[in-house]
Design a protein around this motif. Structure first.
Motif, PDB file in Angstrom:
ATOM      1  N   TYR A  21       0.820  -1.216   0.000  1.00 44.47           N
ATOM      2  CA  TYR A  21       0.000   0.000   0.000  1.00 44.47           C
ATOM      3  C   TYR A  21       0.853   1.264   0.000  1.00 44.47           C
ATOM      4  O   TYR A  21       0.460   2.278  -0.583  1.00 44.47           O
ATOM      5  N   VAL A  71       1.781   1.789  -3.628  1.00 40.69           N
ATOM      6  CA  VAL A  71       0.632   2.289  -4.404  1.00 40.69           C
ATOM      7  C   VAL A  71       0.381   3.761  -4.107  1.00 40.69           C
ATOM      8  O   VAL A  71       0.149   4.570  -5.018  1.00 40.69           O
ATOM      9  N   LEU A  72       0.451   4.140  -2.837  1.00 40.03           N
ATOM     10  CA  LEU A  72       0.203   5.538  -2.457  1.00 40.03           C
ATOM     11  C   LEU A  72       1.280   6.469  -3.014  1.00 40.03           C
ATOM     12  O   LEU A  72       0.978   7.573  -3.496  1.00 40.03           O
ATOM     13  N   VAL A 114       0.568   7.009  -6.651  1.00 45.66           N
ATOM     14  CA  VAL A 114      -0.533   7.964  -6.856  1.00 45.66           C
ATOM     15  C   VAL A 114      -0.028   9.396  -6.695  1.00 45.66           C
ATOM     16  O   VAL A 114      -0.381  10.295  -7.490  1.00 45.66           O
ATOM     17  N   ILE A 115       0.806   9.638  -5.685  1.00 45.13           N
ATOM     18  CA  ILE A 115       1.348  10.987  -5.457  1.00 45.13           C
ATOM     19  C   ILE A 115       2.209  11.424  -6.637  1.00 45.13           C
ATOM     20  O   ILE A 115       2.112  12.561  -7.116  1.00 45.13           O
ATOM     21  N   ILE A 139       2.169  10.343  -9.815  1.00 45.49           N
ATOM     22  CA  ILE A 139       1.331  10.579 -11.009  1.00 45.49           C
ATOM     23  C   ILE A 139       0.584  11.894 -10.884  1.00 45.49           C
ATOM     24  O   ILE A 139       0.483  12.665 -11.853  1.00 45.49           O
ATOM     25  N   SER A 140       0.056  12.162  -9.700  1.00 40.39           N
ATOM     26  CA  SER A 140      -0.684  13.412  -9.488  1.00 40.39           C
ATOM     27  C   SER A 140       0.212  14.633  -9.659  1.00 40.39           C
ATOM     28  O   SER A 140      -0.169  15.621 -10.290  1.00 40.39           O
ATOM     29  N   THR A 154      -6.608  13.713  -5.748  1.00 39.67           N
ATOM     30  CA  THR A 154      -5.527  12.842  -5.269  1.00 39.67           C
ATOM     31  C   THR A 154      -5.895  12.200  -3.948  1.00 39.67           C
ATOM     32  O   THR A 154      -5.684  10.994  -3.745  1.00 39.67           O
ATOM     33  N   VAL A 203      -8.483   9.414  -4.372  1.00 42.03           N
ATOM     34  CA  VAL A 203      -7.904   8.172  -4.874  1.00 42.03           C
ATOM     35  C   VAL A 203      -7.097   7.483  -3.768  1.00 42.03           C
ATOM     36  O   VAL A 203      -7.096   6.245  -3.655  1.00 42.03           O
ATOM     37  N   MET A 204      -6.422   8.247  -2.935  1.00 40.00           N
ATOM     38  CA  MET A 204      -5.567   7.679  -1.892  1.00 40.00           C
ATOM     39  C   MET A 204      -6.348   7.134  -0.705  1.00 40.00           C
ATOM     40  O   MET A 204      -5.868   6.227  -0.009  1.00 40.00           O
ATOM     41  N   MET A 219       1.802  14.237   0.407  1.00 39.05           N
ATOM     42  CA  MET A 219       0.917  14.582  -0.705  1.00 39.05           C
ATOM     43  C   MET A 219       0.524  16.058  -0.658  1.00 39.05           C
ATOM     44  O   MET A 219       0.574  16.767  -1.672  1.00 39.05           O
TER      45      MET A 219
END
Length: 753
Positions: A447, A450-451, A454-455, A457-458, A482, A485-486, A535
């Protein structure tokens, strides 16, 4: 315009760069030469890999008695393809599930071997006058045993059923993973021309991050996609799809800053966990054989006899280092993990060679321009020498063990036995604690990766887009999207990885176990909060990020916990089912029918004793208590087959039974084919005529009880008596001067005269 016109026009336009004719002529010459050498090496019962290396040497400019290839760039291109396909095939044998099943024994043993051999290789390299970077690459090349050679040796010596063989296979699996990581580390060191600890740690962290993301996305998406399109996936389509995924992941790996080989290995590992793994291995085997052969041929082209003669001393020294080092570190690693002295010695003596990964690492060093050209033929010579000696050292393991056991001091023998016994035994609380800790660490790694993805990509793609579309509100909208999604992954990271009953059992077993559980909870929450703050820092200042992060994190836990937790539990369940799909499909543990009955699928092998029999005569139901619900035969499905239906190799049986019944049936239906037995060549079975003399063992016997078919493996076609041909029946009696026409092995039938 015809196709030939288009090709001619393209060739003329591109000039000498395309070189289609030379590419094809070089490939034809190499493959013909490789075919001849591999037939010869098969005849003398040696690994075909050595035949490829010899073929490469014969085709190289170093061998002047045969024509050599016209353009070396052509072979470099095919060799690169060979590395990609070889790593993809190794990945198909690797599977994430196999790594978990390998256990701590294989990981610790492989780690001891790799670290020990790296140090020995570096020290010997410096002793021989190599530079630091060359010595480091040399250590990497000497630290990897050959999976191909060991499997071939075990099959030839009929040792695959031994306990130490399964442990050696587990060590080889872990070594393959270490080799991939080592390639990344060595590449980083080569580019920077120094051992920079911070840079190396950054690259390894980056590798681990991308591996987790690739596995998470691949395991979540690919098995579901393959199962949904199962009815469209014939052999041709599956081959195209598999190679497309392999090359696509290889290209994406380069885009992320890694090598082609790493991406191919990762994609193979992802596909290895699916129920299509065996079919993919089957359809891609010819591609692997072709490109793998060309890669090993390119290795042989680097062999220079002058260099080998010049460096005979270093070759012998390095061969001795490989043999002695692998025995010492392999045996020590097995002993350290609690294996018995006999198993440890047998394992250590099985690892005494280097192979395909040594060549891949050497090729990497040559491509990066940091490896001295003389080291390549030295390593090839060491590999050839240690490959030839491998079967002999495997045979030496038992005598060496007997010698050590008889000369080992009694007290030391007692301490060793007590250590191995205590290391192998583990309490129930210890096993439960290990399970909880493993699940906890994997959840944090998965996880968190994955997080972080996401950060990233954002920040890189979503933020510029939002600020361009909405100059005033873009920052806030991007932050909101963001966080949305997180949020489910944050909650999944925050909640305990263990079940309430497991935590209660740990606390009851030992009152001190509540402290580690509390620390684990605190550490997990701090990671989740830190990721929220990071983030927000991407869009606002540190003070704003810290304040808002704390408030948002608390709100998320107390407001959305139940709904999001339920959703994440279903996502986790789907991920784990996809990860274990290959095993679950075979055992049927997730296909509950009623009570403790399951529906499992297993493929009938050629060695299955029920092949060719009717279901009513197979004994599957009477002996194992299971029911055959369906038979998948190619594209045809036979639902609820009757007792007259026959079983054929390749059939996929849908079997209903309990877990114990299915586990007992799997090794029978999927019995491994023993390909180590020598088969007769086609020209040894002939139609021959034999005239019976007065000493023939057939005289006075009838055809029905003569044993021609059972004892002599022959077929009686016709007889001639008194110059007349006739077809005998079971009651025909053999007489002197009868001429028999038989189909069989002439050498075996000669005793009938």
């Amino acid at each position: 315009m015809t196709l030939s016109t288009i090709l001619l026009t393209a060739t003329a336009a591109s000039g000498p760069e395309l070189q289609i004719e030379s590419l094809i002529s070089d490939l034809a010459f190499l493959l013909i030469l490789a075919a001849v050498t591999t037939i010869f090496f098969k005849w003398i019962k040696q690994p075909v890999v050595l035949g490829y290396i010899v073929a490469g040497f014969l085709a190289s400019p170093n061998f002047t008695y045969l024509p050599s290839i016209t353009t070396e760039e052509n072979i470099e291109f095919w060799a690169q393809m060979g590395i990609v396909v070889l790593l993809f095939s190794l990945g198909l044998e690797f599977s994430f599930k196999k790594l978990l099943n390998a256990g701590g024994s294989a990981v610790v043993t492989a780690l001891i071997i790799v670290i020990g051999m790296m140090c020995c290789g570096f020290a010997i390299g410096r002793f021989l006058g190599f530079t630091n970077i060359n010595s480091l690459f040399l250590g990497g090349m000497l630290s990897m045993s050959s999976t191909t050679i060991i499997i071939k040796a075990f099959n030839d010596l009929h040792l695959t059923h031994k306990k130490f063989a399964s442990l050696v296979f587990a060590v080889l699996i872990v070594e393959d993973l270490f080799a991939v990581v080592m390639m990344v580390i060595l590449s980083s060191i080569a580019v920077n021309n120094s051992v920079a600890g911070g840079e190396m740690l950054l690259n390894v962290s980056k590798l681990v991050f991308f591996l987790i993301i690739w596995f998470a996305v691949g395991v979540f998406i690919l098995p579901s996609f393959l199962n949904r399109t199962r009815r469209f996936l014939n052999s041709e389509t599956l081959l195209i799809l598999s190679m497309g995924l392999c090359l696509g992941m290889a290209v994406f790996s380069v885009y992320c800053g890694f090598s082609l080989a790493l991406g191919a290995f990762v994609m193979g590992s992802i596909l290895a966990g699916t129920s299509f793994a065996e079919r993919i291995e089957h359809v891609t085997a010819p591609v692997k054989d072709l490109f793998g052969a060309i890669f090993f041929i390119s290795v042989g082209m680097m062999v220079n006899p002058e260099v080998i003669v010049q460096y005979t001393g270093p070759i012998l020294i390095l061969s001795a280092v490989v043999i002695v080092g692998m025995i010492v570190f392999g045996t020590a690693g097995m002993l350290a993990t609690g294996q018995s002295l006999k198993v440890a010695v047998e394992s250590g003596f099985s690892l005494t060679q280097i192979g395909e990964f040594a060549f891949i690492i050497a090729t990497l060093g040559m491509q990066l321009g940091v490896l001295d050209s003389s080291i390549y033929p030295i390593v090839v010579a060491v590999s050839v020498l240690t490959t030839f000696t491998t079967p002999y050292f495997i045979r030496m393991a038992d005598p060496v063990y007997e010698f050590i056991a008889s000369h080992l001091p009694r007290r030391l023998h007692f301490l060793l036995d007590r250590y191995t016994g205590s290391a192998c035994s583990e309490s129930e609380t210890g096993r439960l604690w290990k399970t909880v800790l493993t699940r906890y660490l994997w959840r944090i790694m998965l996880y968190s990766a994955v997080l972080i993805a996401v950060i990233i990509i954002s920040q890189r793609w979503l933020f510029p887009l939002m600020t361009h579309l909405m100059p005033h509100w873009g920052r806030f909208v991007c932050c909101l999207i963001t966080f949305a999604v997180m949020s489910p992954f944050l909650l999944a990271l925050s909640y305990p990885a263990s079940k309430r009953t497991e935590r209660q059992r740990l606390i009851e077993a030992n009152a001190h176990f509540d402290l580690p559980l509390i620390l684990m909870t605190f550490f997990r929450l701090m990671i989740a909060l830190g990721l929220v703050v990071i983030m927000l820092k991407c869009f606002y200042s540190w003070s704003v990020a810290a304040t808002m992060g704390m408030a948002i994190f608390l709100m998320l836990i107390f407001v959305f916990s139940k709904r999001v937790r339920k959703r994440m539990r279903s996502i986790e369940e789907k991920f784990l089912n996809n990860l274990n799909e290959r095993e679950l499909r075979r055992s049927g543990r997730n296909n509950n029918v009623i009570g403790d009955l399951h529906l499992a699928f297993m493929t009938v092998s050629y060695a299955c004793p029920a092949v060719g029999r009717r279901l009513a005569d197979s004994g599957i139901r009477s002996r194992y208590g299971v029911s055959i619900a369906s038979i998948q035969r190619g594209a045809k499905l036979l639902p609820v087959p009757d007792g007259e239906t026959r079983i054929f190799p390749g059939d996929v049986l849908g079997v209903i039974g309990t877990d114990d019944e299915i586990q007992r049936l799997i090794p029978v239906i999927e019995a491994p084919v023993d390909d180590t037995e020598q088969t007769l060549a086609r020209d040894t079975i002939k139609l021959v005529s034999i005239q019976l003399s007065g000493n023939s063992p057939l005289l006075g016997k009838k055809v029905g009880n003569s044993g021609l078919s059972t004892k002599y493996q022959s077929l009686l076609v016709s007889m001639m008596r008194d110059e007349k041909y006739f077809t005998p029946d079971a009651s025909t009696q053999f007489m002197t001067h009868d001429i028999l026409w038989l189909v069989g092995n002439p050498e075996q039938l000669s005793s009938l005269k």
